[in-house]
Design a protein around this motif. Structure first.
Motif, PDB file in Angstrom:
ATOM      1  N   UNK A 121      44.963  48.110  32.631  1.00 43.69           N
ATOM      2  CA  UNK A 121      44.241  49.146  31.901  1.00 43.69           C
ATOM      3  C   UNK A 121      42.936  49.545  32.601  1.00 43.69           C
ATOM      4  N   UNK A 122      42.206  48.548  33.124  1.00 41.24           N
ATOM      5  CA  UNK A 122      40.895  48.835  33.725  1.00 41.24           C
ATOM      6  C   UNK A 122      40.988  49.082  35.230  1.00 41.24           C
ATOM      7  N   UNK A 123      42.170  48.821  35.814  1.00 40.32           N
ATOM      8  CA  UNK A 123      42.386  49.138  37.226  1.00 40.32           C
ATOM      9  C   UNK A 123      41.615  48.268  38.186  1.00 40.32           C
ATOM     10  N   UNK A 124      41.262  47.045  37.764  1.00 40.70           N
ATOM     11  CA  UNK A 124      40.519  46.127  38.637  1.00 40.70           C
ATOM     12  C   UNK A 124      41.012  44.708  38.431  1.00 40.70           C
ATOM     13  N   UNK A 125      40.751  43.858  39.424  1.00 43.71           N
ATOM     14  CA  UNK A 125      41.010  42.434  39.281  1.00 43.71           C
ATOM     15  C   UNK A 125      40.049  41.855  38.239  1.00 43.71           C
ATOM     16  N   UNK A 126      40.520  40.861  37.488  1.00 38.14           N
ATOM     17  CA  UNK A 126      39.723  40.299  36.388  1.00 38.14           C
ATOM     18  C   UNK A 126      38.362  39.788  36.869  1.00 38.14           C
ATOM     19  N   UNK A 127      38.288  39.249  38.088  1.00 36.77           N
ATOM     20  CA  UNK A 127      37.032  38.701  38.618  1.00 36.77           C
ATOM     21  C   UNK A 127      36.050  39.789  39.044  1.00 36.77           C
ATOM     22  N   UNK A 128      36.566  41.001  39.251  1.00 36.90           N
ATOM     23  CA  UNK A 128      35.671  42.120  39.569  1.00 36.90           C
ATOM     24  C   UNK A 128      34.992  42.669  38.305  1.00 36.90           C
TER      25      UNK A 128
END
Length: 569
Positions: A121-128
């Protein structure tokens, strides 16, 4: 195909849902068998308990069974259980303790699935996105689960992730509920029948809105705007950069559960104060803003250590039209004044009675049901007793429940149930009447000032007793200060808008061929402790600061003329 079909709109459409499932009857029959079998086993269990025990006082295994059934049937039935969990006056204690777990102790779905949804949904890796996130959800609700996290920018947030594949279950349940409502309508003894499908549609519309987290974020911001001037209510901020239809990121609220009375008292909070904050904020939503929280169960409300109440879930909200809002205020006023003829007209305006209904036989029935609310039994009033009495009226008179009011009634019943959990002796009238009285006496808007005049005058005569009652009721709130209200009243009297009231008050002083010194003396006795000479002088000075000599020139002659025209006693 079902998930994608309904995902495309995210709007409730009863006709589209019916068309979809009428061509897939095997899905309908399969779900119906599961529902019937689930509840049949529960009913057989109750019959077994009755046969096994002479007197049933506590069957925790049956309560656990009901909670598990509702949980297994999914979000639609969980919401029914959540509503029941707020009614200690309706539900046996052992069942209540189990149903309360449906508010925020539901089984979570898989963490890997949740993380995958966030990243997609957010289009990023969780750590980013986060510098840290809780390894497991801190709460799991009917439609989603919540993680505590810290953004890379440092803010402490709650991350709400929607359960996967919700729409097929919700749409199928709504189709079955609507079909059942249509089938049951002719057999119901109450005058609810033809409205049942509309009530299901209202619920369906709100449920679809609730699974759109962007819509929920907008609701939260709007709700926060309304309460911006209220230091007793906290609304969390929304982080739009990290919010989509299926993921909602909002400010973390560190609060106490409202039902945890021991912890609330341990930090020095007063439960009655919390009840007052909750009920007053609810009344403001209905009577002032016309935008209200339709799901105020304890899982969505928290007490903060500084005494504020925080709302944290804004999925199920509803809007009242201005006319409906004003009619609600009118109905409360007519109830206070025991004007049952006008109250019956209010019911027509609100849709509880048909426009062509003959209200004459209904008026005495209303008087019987509502007659002692302002009398000696005012302390015995609660929303449940009123709804119980009205359900009896529905057998004999053409009352109906408009779809719009299904959510309002649910909201009021839930709030009262929550208050009863905090204080079993609570009566909503103890807060509702002072609130309405304060609003009327303050007369913040032309509409409210007109309604105050309606309260104070009947058949052209000034109602001294009503004014005494209003002031007396308003002063049951220790924070109510009569002086600012008196200043507003004086400013209004001196304005052009107040010309009618000026004339009526002067006539009232000398009506019935006598000067009403006794009534004035009683009123003075009621308020004199609040009106110290120095404060009184400052109030009068403030009220006339902008009062021009031109206005005085127009008022004084008319006052003198009316006074001279009155017969002397």
């Amino acid at each position: 195909m079902g998930q994608n079909h309904f995902n495309s709109t995210r709007r409730y459409d009863a006709e589209a849902i019916a068309n979809y499932y009428q061509r897939r009857l095997w899905l309908v029959i399969g779900r119906l068998i599961i529902i019937v079998f689930s509840f049949a086993s529960f009913l057989l269990g109750i019959l077994w308990d009755k046969w096994r025990y002479h007197k049933i006082e506590d069957t925790p295994e049956r309560a656990t069974q009901l909670r598990k059934i509702l949980t297994s049937l999914g979000p639609t039935y969980i919401k029914v259980g959540q509503a029941l969990s707020t009614r200690p006056d309706l539900i046996r204690k052992d069942f209540l303790e189990e149903l309360i777990k449906l508010q925020d102790q539901l089984p979570p779905f898989d963490n890997k699935t949740a993380i995958s949804i966030i990243e997609t949904e957010l289009g990023k890796n969780i750590n980013q996105i986060y510098s840290e996130i809780s390894p497991n959800p801190v709460a799991a609700a009917s439609l989603g689960q919540v993680y505590q996290a810290r953004l890379q920018t440092g803010e402490n947030v709650a991350v709400k992730v929607q359960r996967p594949n919700l729409l097929p279950i919700i749409t199928l349940d709504l189709f079955l509920m609507r079909w059942t409502a249509t089938w049951l309508a002719p057999w119901l003894p109450l005058n609810l029948g033809h409205d049942l499908s509309l009530i299901v549609d209202e619920f369906g519309t709100k449920l679809f809105e609730e699974i759109d987290y962007i819509n929920e974020g907008r609701n939260a911001e709007r709700f926060g705007t309304y309460f911006a001037d209220d230091p007793s209510v906290k609304v969390p901020s929304i982080y739009w950069r990290y919010t989509t239809t299926n993921v909602l990121t909002l400010e973390w609220i560190d609060g106490l559960k409202l039902l945890d009375t021991k912890e609330i008292q341990a930090v020095g909070l007063d439960t009655d104060t919390l009840i007052t904050v909750g009920v007053t904020s609810g009344l403001r939503q209905l009577l002032e803003f016309g935008f209200f929280h339709a799901d105020p169960h304890p899982g969505n409300l928290f007490a903060l250590t500084d005494g504020r109440m925080a709302y944290i879930d804004f999925g199920m909200m509803d809007q009242l039209e201005q006319e409906t809002k004003e009619t609600l205020v009118d109905s409360v006023i007519h109830l206070i004044n025991q004007d049952y003829q006008d109250l019956a007209q209010d019911f027509i305006k609100l849709g509880f009675l048909a426009p062509d209904a003959d209200i004459q036989p209904i008026i005495p029935a209303l008087e019987i049901v509502l007659g002692d609310i302002m009398g000696e039994k005012v302390k015995d009033f609660n929303f449940k007793t009123i709804t119980d009495k009205f359900s009896e009226l529905m057998y004999e008179y053409p009352f109906r429940v408009p779809a719009k009011f299904a959510l309002i009634i649910r909201s009021l019943v839930t709030q009262e149930g929550l208050a009863l959990s905090l204080n079993p002796d609570f009566r909503i009238v103890d807060i509702a009447y002072p609130y309405v009285a304060r609003r009327l006496l303050k007369g913040e808007s032309p509409a409210l000032r007109r309604r105050l005049i309606e309260v104070l005058f009947k058949d052209g005569k000034f109602q001294w007793q009503r004014l005494e009652n209003l002031i007396g009721i308003a002063r049951t709130d220790q924070n109510f200060d009569i002086l600012p209200t008196a200043q507003l009243g004086l400013q209004y009297l001196l304005s052009e808008e107040g010309e009618f009231l000026r004339k009526q008050l002067i006539l009232a002083m000398v009506e019935d061929d006598r000067i009403h010194t006794e009534e004035v003396s009683r009123l003075w006795g009621l308020i004199q402790d609040d009106l110290q000479p120095s404060r009184l002088f400052n109030m009068a000075l403030g009220a006339i600061t902008e009062f021009s000599t031109e206005k005085a020139a127009t008022i004084i002659p008319s006052v003198m003329a009316m006074t001279n025209s009155q017969p002397r006693s």
